[in-house]
Design a protein around this motif. Sequence first.
Motif, PDB file in Angstrom:
ATOM      1  N   LEU A  42       0.769  -1.204   0.036  1.00 20.24           N
ATOM      2  CA  LEU A  42       0.115   0.162   0.072  1.00 20.24           C
ATOM      3  C   LEU A  42       0.774   1.196  -0.072  1.00 20.24           C
ATOM      4  CD1 LEU A  42      -1.988  -2.355   0.971  1.00 20.24           C
ATOM      5  CD2 LEU A  42      -3.116  -0.408   2.229  1.00 20.24           C
ATOM      6  N   SER A  43       0.568   2.156  -0.948  1.00 23.59           N
ATOM      7  CA  SER A  43       1.140   3.375  -0.917  1.00 23.59           C
ATOM      8  C   SER A  43       0.994   4.126   0.455  1.00 23.59           C
ATOM      9  CB  SER A  43       0.863   4.316  -2.212  1.00 23.59           C
ATOM     10  OG  SER A  43      -0.506   4.688  -1.970  1.00 23.59           O
ATOM     11  N   TRP A  44       1.944   4.696   0.973  1.00 24.75           N
ATOM     12  CA  TRP A  44       1.970   5.265   2.409  1.00 24.75           C
ATOM     13  C   TRP A  44       2.312   6.848   2.178  1.00 24.75           C
ATOM     14  CZ3 TRP A  44      -0.016   5.490   6.901  1.00 24.75           C
ATOM     15  CH2 TRP A  44       0.408   5.988   8.044  1.00 24.75           C
ATOM     16  N   ASN A  45       1.101   7.504   2.834  1.00 22.67           N
ATOM     17  CA  ASN A  45       0.942   9.101   2.698  1.00 22.67           C
ATOM     18  C   ASN A  45       1.441   9.678   3.936  1.00 22.67           C
ATOM     19  OD1 ASN A  45       0.381   8.934  -0.337  1.00 22.67           O
ATOM     20  ND2 ASN A  45      -1.590   8.656   0.414  1.00 22.67           N
ATOM     21  N   PRO A  50       3.763   2.833   8.820  1.00 18.78           N
ATOM     22  CA  PRO A  50       2.576   2.584   9.908  1.00 18.78           C
ATOM     23  C   PRO A  50       3.255   0.970  10.892  1.00 18.78           C
ATOM     24  CG  PRO A  50       2.251   1.584   7.528  1.00 18.78           C
ATOM     25  CD  PRO A  50       3.366   2.858   7.559  1.00 18.78           C
ATOM     26  N   PRO A  51       2.491   0.838  11.702  1.00 20.61           N
ATOM     27  CA  PRO A  51       3.146  -0.542  12.550  1.00 20.61           C
ATOM     28  C   PRO A  51       3.025  -1.599  11.859  1.00 20.61           C
ATOM     29  CG  PRO A  51       1.108   0.570  13.573  1.00 20.61           C
ATOM     30  CD  PRO A  51       1.344   1.514  12.106  1.00 20.61           C
ATOM     31  N   GLU A  52       2.069  -1.778  11.045  1.00 22.68           N
ATOM     32  CA  GLU A  52       1.788  -2.926  10.374  1.00 22.68           C
ATOM     33  C   GLU A  52       2.182  -2.739   8.768  1.00 22.68           C
ATOM     34  OE1 GLU A  52       1.425  -6.106  11.832  1.00 22.68           O
ATOM     35  OE2 GLU A  52       1.019  -5.467  13.751  1.00 22.68           O
ATOM     36  N   ASP A  53       2.554  -4.040   8.114  1.00 21.89           N
ATOM     37  CA  ASP A  53       2.422  -4.144   6.745  1.00 21.89           C
ATOM     38  C   ASP A  53       1.185  -4.782   6.291  1.00 21.89           C
ATOM     39  OD1 ASP A  53       3.159  -4.827   4.174  1.00 21.89           O
ATOM     40  OD2 ASP A  53       5.301  -4.824   4.520  1.00 21.89           O
ATOM     41  N   ILE A  54       0.319  -3.921   5.979  1.00 19.16           N
ATOM     42  CA  ILE A  54      -1.024  -4.891   5.686  1.00 19.16           C
ATOM     43  C   ILE A  54      -0.970  -5.680   4.530  1.00 19.16           C
ATOM     44  CG2 ILE A  54      -3.045  -4.247   4.730  1.00 19.16           C
ATOM     45  CD1 ILE A  54      -3.610  -1.995   6.599  1.00 19.16           C
ATOM     46  N   ALA A  55      -0.004  -5.266   3.482  1.00 17.84           N
ATOM     47  CA  ALA A  55       0.041  -6.118   2.162  1.00 17.84           C
ATOM     48  C   ALA A  55       0.732  -7.506   2.759  1.00 17.84           C
ATOM     49  CB  ALA A  55       0.929  -5.404   1.238  1.00 17.84           C
ATOM     50  N   LYS A  79       4.759   0.545 -10.148  1.00 21.44           N
ATOM     51  CA  LYS A  79       4.628   1.542  -8.951  1.00 21.44           C
ATOM     52  C   LYS A  79       3.457   2.543  -9.064  1.00 21.44           C
ATOM     53  CE  LYS A  79       8.754   0.536  -7.947  1.00 21.44           C
ATOM     54  NZ  LYS A  79       9.327  -0.165  -6.662  1.00 21.44           N
ATOM     55  N   SER A  80       2.479   2.109  -9.808  1.00 25.59           N
ATOM     56  CA  SER A  80       1.272   2.651  -9.803  1.00 25.59           C
ATOM     57  C   SER A  80       0.251   1.990  -8.793  1.00 25.59           C
ATOM     58  CB  SER A  80       0.633   2.882 -11.358  1.00 25.59           C
ATOM     59  OG  SER A  80      -0.541   3.642 -11.224  1.00 25.59           O
ATOM     60  N   ALA A 101      -4.551  -3.649  -4.666  1.00 28.57           N
ATOM     61  CA  ALA A 101      -3.650  -2.561  -4.607  1.00 28.57           C
ATOM     62  C   ALA A 101      -4.370  -1.220  -3.765  1.00 28.57           C
ATOM     63  CB  ALA A 101      -3.432  -1.613  -5.948  1.00 28.57           C
ATOM     64  N   GLY A 102      -3.551  -0.427  -3.333  1.00 30.32           N
ATOM     65  CA  GLY A 102      -4.392   0.641  -2.493  1.00 30.32           C
ATOM     66  C   GLY A 102      -3.491   1.627  -1.691  1.00 30.32           C
ATOM     67  N   SER A 103      -4.002   2.376  -1.063  1.00 29.96           N
ATOM     68  CA  SER A 103      -3.107   3.286  -0.204  1.00 29.96           C
ATOM     69  C   SER A 103      -3.576   3.487   1.156  1.00 29.96           C
ATOM     70  CB  SER A 103      -3.250   4.707  -0.786  1.00 29.96           C
ATOM     71  OG  SER A 103      -4.415   5.138  -0.959  1.00 29.96           O
TER      72      SER A 103
END
Length: 447
Positions: A42-45, A50-55, A79-80, A101-103
Motif C-alpha cells: 500500500l502506498s503510504w502518505n 505504519p506499525p503493520e505491513d498490511i500487504a 509503481k502505480s 492495490a491501495g493506499s
Amino acid sequence: MLGRLIVGFLVGISSIGSVDSALELVITEGINSARPIAILPLSWNATTEPPEDIAAVVASDLKRSGKFSPIAISEVSEKSYFELDMNFDLWIELGVDVLFAGSISEGDKDSYTISYQLIDVVRGQLMQRQNRSAFGKPSYSRDHILFNKRAIIPKRKLREYAHRISDLIYEALTGKKGAFLTRIAYVVIQDEDFYPYQLKVSDYDGYNEKLILGSKAPLMSLDWSPDSKNIAYVTFQNGQAEIFIINVSTGKRKKITSFPRHNGAPRFSPDGKCLALVLSQTGSLQVYTLDLALRKLTRITTDRSNNTEPFWHPDGKSLIFTSDRGGKPQIYQVDLASYETNRLTFQGSENLSGQITPDGRFLVMVNRSNSGFNLAKQDLETGAVQILTNTLLDESPSIAPNGDMVVYSSIYNKTNVLSMVSIDGRFKARLPVTNRRVRAPAWSPFL
C-alpha cells in the motif's frame, strides 16, 4: 512460533495475559497448484511508517489458505497503485490474473484511512485495449473492479483489519467466507514450568497469543461456544476429570460437571444452549446432553459399549460419536428426536474423533489403516473416503468455520505440533514450535 509466555501467574490456577507472537507456518505441500495473485504494498502518505505491513499480512493469509500463491514483490516493477494507471499487460506476463492495490494515510492521532481495490487483471487488459481502439473514446465499464473500498481504522486494529481485507478477497474470489478473522485455542505443555499445562488462544496466524489458563494437571478437549466468548474444557485439577467453561476475556471459570469417575468431551450445540458430553455414571462411557440453563441432563446412548467424542450436526438435530459397539472404534450418528442410530464409517480398521463440516457435506475424522493414524474425509452422501494427511499419529482435528481448512495435532521431530490441511487434501502445512508440545487445537467460530 506460537510465542513465549511472558506473563506472571496469579495466585491459584487461572491467569490472563498476552504476548505478540508469529506462528511460523511451514508449507509442505500444495502451493504449486495455488492461484497466483499480486498483493502490492500500500502506498503510504505520511512521514512515518505504519506499525503493520498490511500487504504482508494479506499475502500471508492468502498463502496460508492454500488457494492462492502471492507473487514475490521483488518481481514487480509496477509503481502505480490504482487501476486506471496500471499496465495490465505487465501483470498478464507475470501470470497474474488478480491484483490487490491501495493506499493508507494517517488520519487523526488514533486512526488510519485505507483505500483499496481488488482488480480482475484480464478484464482490465481488455478494457485498456478497447480504449486504445476506440479513437480515444474511453470505455466506462467497471466490470474488472471486483471491489473498491475505503475505511477509517483505529491504529490498534490495523492488523485485525488486514485480516478483514483477506476475508473480503477470499470471498470475492472463491464465493466462500474467509476465516482469517478467527482464533485458535490449544494446549501448550512445558514440563519444566510450575504450571506445565497452559490453555492459550491466538489469532488464527499465531499473533496476539494470550494465556487463558495455567494448570498443574492436564487440560484437554477444548471447544468454543458459538459466540466465541467461552471455551469448554476438561481438567484434572481436582484429581478426576471435570468439565469447566472459561470466559476468554475475563478468565472467569464455572464448573459444569463433576460426576464420579469420567466427565469428558464437551461440545457446545450450534445455538450454544446445550453441551454434549460424556459421563461414566453407568460404568461404561455414554453420551449425554446438558441444558445449560435448566441444568437438565439427558442420556443419548444407552447400550453397554463405550460411546464418546460427540459432535453436533450443524442443524442441531443429531450427534455423531465414536463407539466400540462393533468391536473397534467407529463413528455413528444418532437422531436426537427418535434416538435412531446408524453407523457412518466402514473403511479402515478404526475411525474416531469425527467432525462434520459446516455445510454438512463431509465427515472429517482420524482414520486408522496400515499406514497409521491419519486424517480422512468422508462424503456423507456417497460414502467415498479420502485420506488427507500422511503425518504421524494425527489426532484432534478441528475444522475452520468456513469448512476449507482443518487444524490438528501430529508428531514432528518426536514432539507434538500443530498441522493444517485443506479440506481437499492438496495443501498441507506444519506449525512448528521450539522446546514445547502443542496439542488439542480448537478453531473458533467466525468472530
